[in-house]
Design an enzyme around this catalytic site. Structure first.
Site, PDB file in Angstrom:
ATOM      1  N   GLU A 243      22.835  -4.117 -46.665  1.00  0.00           N
ATOM      2  CA  GLU A 243      23.571  -3.977 -45.401  1.00  0.00           C
ATOM      3  C   GLU A 243      22.865  -4.800 -44.334  1.00  0.00           C
ATOM      4  OE1 GLU A 243      23.457   0.175 -44.397  1.00  0.00           O
ATOM      5  OE2 GLU A 243      24.251   0.793 -46.318  1.00  0.00           O
ATOM      6  N   LYS A 245      20.851  -5.394 -41.186  1.00  0.00           N
ATOM      7  CA  LYS A 245      19.944  -4.539 -40.417  1.00  0.00           C
ATOM      8  C   LYS A 245      20.099  -4.920 -38.957  1.00  0.00           C
ATOM      9  CE  LYS A 245      15.191  -2.952 -40.163  1.00  0.00           C
ATOM     10  NZ  LYS A 245      15.126  -2.882 -38.710  1.00  0.00           N
ATOM     11  N   ARG A 250      18.702   3.523 -33.520  1.00  0.00           N
ATOM     12  CA  ARG A 250      19.281   4.362 -34.563  1.00  0.00           C
ATOM     13  C   ARG A 250      19.791   5.651 -33.928  1.00  0.00           C
ATOM     14  NH1 ARG A 250      16.540   5.573 -40.175  1.00  0.00           N
ATOM     15  NH2 ARG A 250      18.113   6.883 -41.126  1.00  0.00           N
ATOM     16  N   ARG A 265      16.190   8.374 -33.065  1.00  0.00           N
ATOM     17  CA  ARG A 265      15.351   8.386 -34.252  1.00  0.00           C
ATOM     18  C   ARG A 265      14.277   9.470 -34.146  1.00  0.00           C
ATOM     19  NH1 ARG A 265      11.094   6.795 -36.268  1.00  0.00           N
ATOM     20  NH2 ARG A 265      10.690   5.235 -37.856  1.00  0.00           N
ATOM     21  N   GLU A 294      23.766   2.538 -36.107  1.00  0.00           N
ATOM     22  CA  GLU A 294      22.917   1.810 -35.164  1.00  0.00           C
ATOM     23  C   GLU A 294      23.791   1.435 -33.966  1.00  0.00           C
ATOM     24  OE1 GLU A 294      19.738   1.380 -36.094  1.00  0.00           O
ATOM     25  OE2 GLU A 294      18.966  -0.273 -34.908  1.00  0.00           O
ATOM     26  N   PHE A 333      26.250   3.728 -40.915  1.00  0.00           N
ATOM     27  CA  PHE A 333      25.754   3.419 -42.254  1.00  0.00           C
ATOM     28  C   PHE A 333      25.476   4.638 -43.140  1.00  0.00           C
ATOM     29  CE2 PHE A 333      22.036   2.688 -39.398  1.00  0.00           C
ATOM     30  CZ  PHE A 333      21.234   3.746 -39.814  1.00  0.00           C
ATOM     31  N   ARG A 405       9.563   7.846 -46.094  1.00  0.00           N
ATOM     32  CA  ARG A 405       9.658   6.390 -46.180  1.00  0.00           C
ATOM     33  C   ARG A 405       9.487   6.013 -47.641  1.00  0.00           C
ATOM     34  NH1 ARG A 405       9.341   2.944 -42.135  1.00  0.00           N
ATOM     35  NH2 ARG A 405       8.417   4.291 -40.571  1.00  0.00           N
ATOM     36  N   LYS A 411      13.512  -2.433 -46.414  1.00  0.00           N
ATOM     37  CA  LYS A 411      13.989  -3.362 -45.390  1.00  0.00           C
ATOM     38  C   LYS A 411      13.375  -4.730 -45.605  1.00  0.00           C
ATOM     39  CE  LYS A 411      10.558  -1.352 -42.350  1.00  0.00           C
ATOM     40  NZ  LYS A 411      10.271  -0.478 -41.247  1.00  0.00           N
TER      41      LYS A 411
END
Ligand code: AMP
Length: 546
Positions: A243, A245, A250, A265, A294, A333, A405, A411
């Protein structure tokens, strides 16, 4: 009812204890003796943290003013005391001891917290006077130890070495549940105080309520960084979703009926800052939902810098004016909840499908399912052409893991580059043992005419180039210490990296992440290399701290 004095005492003990395990146990013992409501407060106080990003608007100087009214201190004396220590709490305690104030207030932690909440909502005209009155009301009734920890809470620095994780560990101890269960609860509740309150109140049963609910934001899933699309395919097998970025803020959007709330976020409530997004969601999204996306600033089809969104958030009072100046767009997303059902244990594919189903007219992130590096790289190029920051790679079968994470999201960002000077190199190991291969890279502090180290790398050169660089550096050698060869700063290299981090490792305070040499810049003199101001600029532009 737990007294604030008891809280101060446990903080004093925690501050002196070095073992993390023992600290967690002490916290656990303390929490065990509290009611759920008190436990919630104690956890906020341990961390000097207020829910939903609220802050206490009190500065050190306000505190000093109040102390000046309470004690026969001249401003000069206060300043002198202030210079003696860096710890606000110790300073305050010192003042109390000098005037033999040893009488304890008997305030409960709930009473103190209520006053702190009052302090946190006082804004606007005459607020400063009101705040001082509230603060004085607390301080006059306290002894030195209580005042010490009140002061620390107010300035937001407890300095007792207690972090969120430790409170969770203490909680696990207090209620006799595995830490993983408590962590899972925390990720879903999103808030430390609520987690403590719920587990203290319901024990194991709290786990039954661990479902998602609108208006209770959860910690967002995070991505690990990858160097390249090639690395993505090394981590993820078969087909991968890529996707765009987007470089924005966010948001986690909660909708129930007509009500919509937007969280950042860090789970701060941004609803007021983005009224047009609220309207859009209300109009378009079908049914109750928790979705993620986003928010980007866009004008005439072009992305505006992230700083523009920040302005929308920091100048919330002028939201009408800012709306015209900084138009916003939302790209969705993920979908974590829809029509009463949590989707976080479902695969990415299923969540995306649901998102398509309920998004109405709101655009989803630009995306492509790719199955080869070449295809992925083409899409990555497309993203950069569209001025996205890079791409997010998502495993099709991956579940949503709140707060972690992991490798289900990777990313790949457009790398930035800096021209840096090699100031030293290290003899390599194994295959590279004959080469000076780990290069110390530095940028300029032009004012002091000094080179500041900012990173190291052995990545990016071919065998032949290593060979040549070794010879070249040896000819520039100043001295050798252990495996490090210090050289005259003459060689400039172009270094690509994915992030700049604040880091105490180097004197300049920053460090490059995933640095690799992409070119030897023989066309550049060392004086022409980049400086620390440029590093700071790049660092500031990558901060998205909402
Ligand atoms: P970073 O802030 O560099 O760690 O990158 C992760 C952030 O990228 C997320 O927190 C989002 O704000 C942002 N982002 C932009 N586009 C997407 C996307 N399509 N999927 C997930 N995150 C995205």
């Amino acid at each position: 009812m737990a007294k604030f004095r008891e809280f101060a005492e446990i903080c004093e003990i925690l501050g002196k204890e070095n073992s993390k395990k023992e600290k967690a146990r002490l916290i656990g013992e303390f929490l065990r003796g509290l009611s759920p409501a008190e436990g919630k407060i104690a956890s906020y106080l341990f961390l000097a943290h207020f829910p939903a990003g609220r802050r206490i608007f009190l500065s050190w100087s306000t505190l000093i003013d109040v102390l000046g009214e309470m004690f026969p201190l001249t401003p000069w004396q206060l300043q002198e005391i202030g210079a003696e220590s860096v710890d606000v709490g110790e300073i305050v305690e010192g003042i109390y001891q000098r005037w033999n104030r040893y009488k304890s207030s008997g305030f409960s932690i709930e009473q103190v917290y209520e006053k702190l909440e009052e302090l946190s909502v006082q804004g606007g005209k005459g607020a400063s006077k009101k705040r001082k009155t509230i603060l004085k009301g607390l301080l006059v009734g306290m002894d030195g130890l209580e005042a010490k920890y009140l002061a620390k809470t107010i300035v937001g620095e407890m300095r007792i070495g207690v972090q969120e994780g430790m409170v969770l560990e203490g909680l696990a101890y207090a209620v006799g549940l595995p830490l993983e269960d408590i962590r899972k609860g925390f990720l879903l509740f999103g808030d430390i105080g609520e987690t403590v309150e719920t587990f203290l109140g319901k024990g194991r049963e709290a786990l039954l309520n661990l479902s998602l609910k609108p208006f209770r934001p959860i910690q967002p899933m995070l991505a690990q960084m990858a160097y390249s699309i090639k690395e993505v395919f090394e981590e993820m097998e078969g087909e991968v979703a890529l996707e765009f970025k987007y470089d924005g803020a966010r948001v986690q959007i909660h909708k129930q009926g007509e009500e919509v709330r937007i969280f950042s976020r860090h789970l701060n409530d941004l609803t007021d800052a983005f009224p047009e997004i609220v309207e859009k969601v209300r109009k378009n999204i079908k049914g109750d939902a928790i979705i993620e996306g986003e928010v980007v600033a866009m004008k005439e089809g072009k992305f505006l810098p992230f700083q523009d969104i920040l302005r929308r958030v920091t100048r919330r009072k002028e939201v009408g004016k800012m709306r015209g100046k900084v138009p916003l767009e939302l790209f969705l997303f993920d979908c974590l909840y829809s029509a009463g059902e949590s989707l976080i244990d479902k695969s990415y594919e299923e969540r995306w499908r649901k998102l398509e189903e309920i998004a109405g007219g709101i655009p989803l992130a630009e995306r492509r399912i790719v199955s080869s590096v070449e295809e992925g790289e083409r899409f990555f190029k497309l993203a950069l052409q569209a001025k996205a920051e890079g791409v997010m790679a998502k495993a099709l079968k991956g579940v949503y893991t709140p707060g972690s994470r992991g490798k289900l999201w990777l990313k790949v960002k457009k790398s930035s580059t800096l021209d840096l000077v090699i100031i030293a190199g290290e003899w390599g190991y194994g295959r590279r043992h004959n080469w000076i291969s780990d290069y110390h890279l530095a940028c300029w502090d032009r004012e002091r005419k000094e080179l500041l180290m900012i990173g190291k790398t052995f990545k990016g050169l071919t065998d032949e180039e290593f060979q040549e660089m070794t010879e070249r550096l040896l000819s520039l050698k100043i001295r050798e210490e252990g495996k490090v060869v210090y050289v005259k700063p003459e060689v400039v290299v172009e270094v690509a990296f994915n992030d700049i981090q604040k880091s105490p490792r180097y004197r300049c305070g920053y460090a490059l992440r995933l640095a690799r040499i992409i070119r030897i810049r023989d066309d550049k003199k060392p004086e022409e290399a980049d400086d620390i101001q440029t590093v700071e600029q790049i660092f500031n532009s990558q901060q998205a701290n909402l």
